[in-house]
Motif scaffolding. Sequence first.
Motif, mmCIF file in Angstrom:
data_model
loop_
_atom_site.group_PDB
_atom_site.id
_atom_site.type_symbol
_atom_site.label_atom_id
_atom_site.label_comp_id
_atom_site.label_asym_id
_atom_site.label_seq_id
_atom_site.Cartn_x
_atom_site.Cartn_y
_atom_site.Cartn_z
ATOM 1 N N LEU A 108 11.755 8.241 -22.959
ATOM 2 C CA LEU A 108 11.990 8.182 -24.540
ATOM 3 C C LEU A 108 10.760 7.518 -24.898
ATOM 4 O O LEU A 108 10.077 7.516 -26.067
ATOM 5 C CB LEU A 108 13.077 7.621 -24.978
ATOM 6 C CG LEU A 108 14.367 8.209 -24.878
ATOM 7 C CD1 LEU A 108 15.469 7.538 -25.392
ATOM 8 C CD2 LEU A 108 14.138 9.726 -25.714
ATOM 9 N N GLY A 109 9.983 6.573 -24.174
ATOM 10 C CA GLY A 109 8.868 5.789 -24.602
ATOM 11 C C GLY A 109 7.380 6.940 -24.715
ATOM 12 O O GLY A 109 6.331 6.623 -25.069
ATOM 13 N N GLN A 110 7.713 8.333 -24.198
ATOM 14 C CA GLN A 110 6.632 9.213 -24.281
ATOM 15 C C GLN A 110 6.838 10.025 -25.317
ATOM 16 O O GLN A 110 6.509 11.346 -25.251
ATOM 17 C CB GLN A 110 6.678 9.770 -22.839
ATOM 18 C CG GLN A 110 6.090 8.719 -21.760
ATOM 19 C CD GLN A 110 5.870 9.461 -20.551
ATOM 20 O OE1 GLN A 110 4.755 10.198 -20.082
ATOM 21 N NE2 GLN A 110 6.732 9.074 -19.585
ATOM 22 N N TYR A 111 8.110 10.084 -26.091
ATOM 23 C CA TYR A 111 8.309 10.991 -27.210
ATOM 24 C C TYR A 111 7.287 10.650 -28.166
ATOM 25 O O TYR A 111 6.860 9.815 -28.590
ATOM 26 C CB TYR A 111 9.757 10.373 -27.821
ATOM 27 C CG TYR A 111 9.791 11.386 -28.893
ATOM 28 C CD1 TYR A 111 10.221 12.413 -28.995
ATOM 29 C CD2 TYR A 111 9.668 10.673 -30.352
ATOM 30 C CE1 TYR A 111 10.740 13.146 -30.257
ATOM 31 C CE2 TYR A 111 9.945 11.435 -31.309
ATOM 32 C CZ TYR A 111 10.366 12.545 -31.474
ATOM 33 O OH TYR A 111 10.591 13.224 -32.666
ATOM 34 N N ARG A 112 6.851 11.898 -28.580
ATOM 35 C CA ARG A 112 5.783 12.017 -29.617
ATOM 36 C C ARG A 112 6.526 13.166 -30.767
ATOM 37 O O ARG A 112 6.823 14.118 -30.469
ATOM 38 C CB ARG A 112 4.590 12.515 -29.383
ATOM 39 C CG ARG A 112 3.879 11.417 -28.454
ATOM 40 C CD ARG A 112 3.542 10.172 -28.938
ATOM 41 N NE ARG A 112 2.737 9.172 -27.868
ATOM 42 C CZ ARG A 112 3.654 8.235 -27.407
ATOM 43 N NH1 ARG A 112 5.037 8.398 -27.100
ATOM 44 N NH2 ARG A 112 3.076 7.459 -26.361
ATOM 45 N N PHE A 113 6.398 12.732 -32.227
ATOM 46 C CA PHE A 113 6.725 13.745 -33.001
ATOM 47 C C PHE A 113 5.234 14.279 -33.604
ATOM 48 O O PHE A 113 4.665 13.580 -34.285
ATOM 49 C CB PHE A 113 7.250 13.220 -34.060
ATOM 50 C CG PHE A 113 7.513 14.294 -35.250
ATOM 51 C CD1 PHE A 113 8.505 15.444 -34.942
ATOM 52 C CD2 PHE A 113 7.225 14.149 -36.476
ATOM 53 C CE1 PHE A 113 8.840 16.337 -35.971
ATOM 54 C CE2 PHE A 113 7.471 15.249 -37.672
ATOM 55 C CZ PHE A 113 8.201 16.430 -37.196
ATOM 56 N N ASP A 114 4.652 15.220 -33.094
ATOM 57 C CA ASP A 114 3.181 15.856 -33.277
ATOM 58 C C ASP A 114 3.168 17.255 -33.929
ATOM 59 O O ASP A 114 2.316 17.877 -33.983
ATOM 60 C CB ASP A 114 2.658 15.948 -31.953
ATOM 61 C CG ASP A 114 3.312 16.545 -30.781
ATOM 62 O OD1 ASP A 114 4.466 17.175 -31.127
ATOM 63 O OD2 ASP A 114 2.885 16.328 -29.709
ATOM 64 N N ARG A 115 4.422 17.820 -34.513
ATOM 65 C CA ARG A 115 4.328 18.791 -35.045
ATOM 66 C C ARG A 115 3.251 19.183 -36.350
ATOM 67 O O ARG A 115 2.767 20.323 -36.352
ATOM 68 C CB ARG A 115 5.917 18.973 -35.812
ATOM 69 C CG ARG A 115 5.939 20.343 -36.473
ATOM 70 C CD ARG A 115 7.482 20.545 -37.056
ATOM 71 N NE ARG A 115 7.600 21.891 -37.879
ATOM 72 C CZ ARG A 115 8.678 22.403 -38.440
ATOM 73 N NH1 ARG A 115 9.911 21.861 -38.000
ATOM 74 N NH2 ARG A 115 8.572 23.643 -39.253
ATOM 75 N N TYR A 116 2.803 18.155 -36.974
ATOM 76 C CA TYR A 116 1.904 18.241 -37.933
ATOM 77 C C TYR A 116 0.615 17.812 -37.508
ATOM 78 O O TYR A 116 0.012 17.460 -38.515
ATOM 79 C CB TYR A 116 2.327 17.599 -39.228
ATOM 80 C CG TYR A 116 3.720 18.347 -39.820
ATOM 81 C CD1 TYR A 116 3.686 19.485 -40.342
ATOM 82 C CD2 TYR A 116 4.722 17.635 -39.255
ATOM 83 C CE1 TYR A 116 4.966 20.197 -40.733
ATOM 84 C CE2 TYR A 116 6.132 18.199 -39.646
ATOM 85 C CZ TYR A 116 6.084 19.277 -40.504
ATOM 86 O OH TYR A 116 7.222 19.842 -40.926
ATOM 87 N N ARG A 117 0.429 17.147 -36.241
ATOM 88 C CA ARG A 117 -0.936 16.546 -35.664
ATOM 89 C C ARG A 117 -1.741 17.583 -35.156
ATOM 90 O O ARG A 117 -1.271 18.435 -34.512
ATOM 91 C CB ARG A 117 -0.522 15.389 -35.030
ATOM 92 C CG ARG A 117 0.211 14.410 -35.780
ATOM 93 C CD ARG A 117 0.187 12.835 -34.676
ATOM 94 N NE ARG A 117 1.072 11.883 -35.285
ATOM 95 C CZ ARG A 117 0.356 10.913 -36.239
ATOM 96 N NH1 ARG A 117 -0.881 10.999 -36.347
ATOM 97 N NH2 ARG A 117 0.965 9.883 -36.759
ATOM 98 N N PRO A 119 -3.429 18.563 -31.857
ATOM 99 C CA PRO A 119 -3.238 18.347 -30.515
ATOM 100 C C PRO A 119 -4.004 17.295 -30.022
ATOM 101 O O PRO A 119 -5.383 17.261 -30.015
ATOM 102 C CB PRO A 119 -3.521 19.687 -30.092
ATOM 103 C CG PRO A 119 -3.138 20.678 -30.804
ATOM 104 C CD PRO A 119 -3.610 20.080 -32.298
ATOM 105 N N GLY A 120 -3.354 16.507 -29.049
ATOM 106 C CA GLY A 120 -4.064 15.566 -28.684
ATOM 107 C C GLY A 120 -4.324 15.603 -27.011
ATOM 108 O O GLY A 120 -4.317 16.657 -26.595
ATOM 109 N N GLU A 121 -4.118 14.354 -26.467
ATOM 110 C CA GLU A 121 -4.263 14.283 -25.025
ATOM 111 C C GLU A 121 -3.005 15.037 -24.367
ATOM 112 O O GLU A 121 -1.862 15.434 -24.866
ATOM 113 C CB GLU A 121 -4.087 12.773 -24.309
ATOM 114 C CG GLU A 121 -2.646 12.040 -24.612
ATOM 115 C CD GLU A 121 -2.678 11.016 -23.897
ATOM 116 O OE1 GLU A 121 -1.895 10.683 -22.865
ATOM 117 O OE2 GLU A 121 -3.643 9.992 -24.025
ATOM 118 N N SER A 122 -3.196 15.521 -22.886
ATOM 119 C CA SER A 122 -2.183 16.458 -22.209
ATOM 120 C C SER A 122 -1.931 15.597 -21.141
ATOM 121 O O SER A 122 -2.669 14.530 -20.764
ATOM 122 C CB SER A 122 -2.629 17.839 -22.205
ATOM 123 O OG SER A 122 -3.747 17.765 -21.307
#
Length: 461
Positions: A108-117, A119-122
């Motif tokens: 859960l520490g790696q959860y990100r809400f990025d629907r509207y961002r 794309p960043g690091e993979s």
Amino acid sequence: MTDFAALLQPDRGQPARRIEIVAPGDFAGWLVRQPARTRTAIAAHGLTGKAGNRAILPGDGAEDWSALLVCDEPMASPWRFASLGGFLPAGTYRLDGDAGAGALGWLLGQYRFDRYRTPGESGGRVLLTADAARIDETVRLAQATALVRDLVNTPASDCGPAELEACAEALAKRHGATLTVIRGDPLQTGFPMIHTVGHAAVRDRHPRLIELEWGDPAHPRIALVGKGVSFDTGGLDIKPSAGMRLMKKDMGGAAHVLALAGLVMAAKLPVRLHLLVPAVENAIGSAAFRPGDVLRTRAGLTVENTNTDAEGRLILGDALTKAVEGKPELILDYATLTGAARVALGPDLPPLFANDDALADALLAAGTAVGDPLWRMPLWDGYDELLKSDIADLQNAPEGGFAGAVTAALFLRRFVPKEIAWAHLDVFAWRPAAKPGRPKGGDAFGVRAAWAVLKDRYAPR
């Protein structure tokens, strides 16, 4: 959604970076045993052995490094090393010792809400664990929490009653459940309070009752009910702008029961599951219900509406009545119901109301055991008189504001007979400030506690 399954893998001796966790009281003794390069790195980082200190430590070669965390949380805490999930570089890691409950916090520490961002690091941070038997459930718990977070974080423009229905439909298809949805005007005859609260919304946001049934009818029947107000303006008793800012989260109760239902079905728990989500938008318009209106209910009671901003308990009343008709042995409801609950207990500790002491005790104990705490509040009979109306069977929002969370729970109790064990969780569904493993924004409260209780009651021994 984050691919949590890829981030927690069985330890088969693969190459991995080492993570060492040291208690604050052991830090000084640990430090004197370290080589000079490690002591130099600790000094350079300015670490003092305080809980939360963390660092990358050099090894024999340039690529031979490890990680250190100073931690005072017990092994049972899911958040024990959750801060490392977003701190360490992408790669594969192995703990010195058992990950235990902390594996959930790692995910859960790696959860990100990025629907509207953009794309960043993979790439993620993979944790190897010797306890392979716990991986599947840990991943499912992370997925359930992420579902709540995603739904609550999504703006109302993209998460209305139709989208809540689509989420339930996807669950039904995944697990072979039956989905039934009543939308719009047909609600008037069977679910009048759901219809009244939601029928001012535009057509694609018409109110609906979403029902999912799953499991063998011969198994014990349980019902999960979640408040699904996709946006709450307050209605004609309109909220101020500050109060309306976060009202995309007013469907948080629905998000919680959708996540909990997914856990039940994924584990094939031997129950007959009945999920009910009354989904509405409390909109303002010519068709909006008014202060002073008297509402009919599915249960046959009449309710004087004294505040259109106390709409959640209205739609839950009809949904609870429907749940009761199936004669379940247990009902759990989740709702972002009252600001009074937050005044009483703050954002992190959900009030628990229950008509059954054994159920309440089980939920409290489970919450403590899994790091998902709850606090029991009273269904104080003496406050029932506050729900009296001069012209109807009861009112929805007593004047004065006293014991607001209690009177809301007492209102819901009117729709549940004493012989059915029932618990009501008045959740906030939001974290106003980030903590390790728990970013600011939508979050799940009481889902893991309830899942632990359901497993204990119904899972085969």
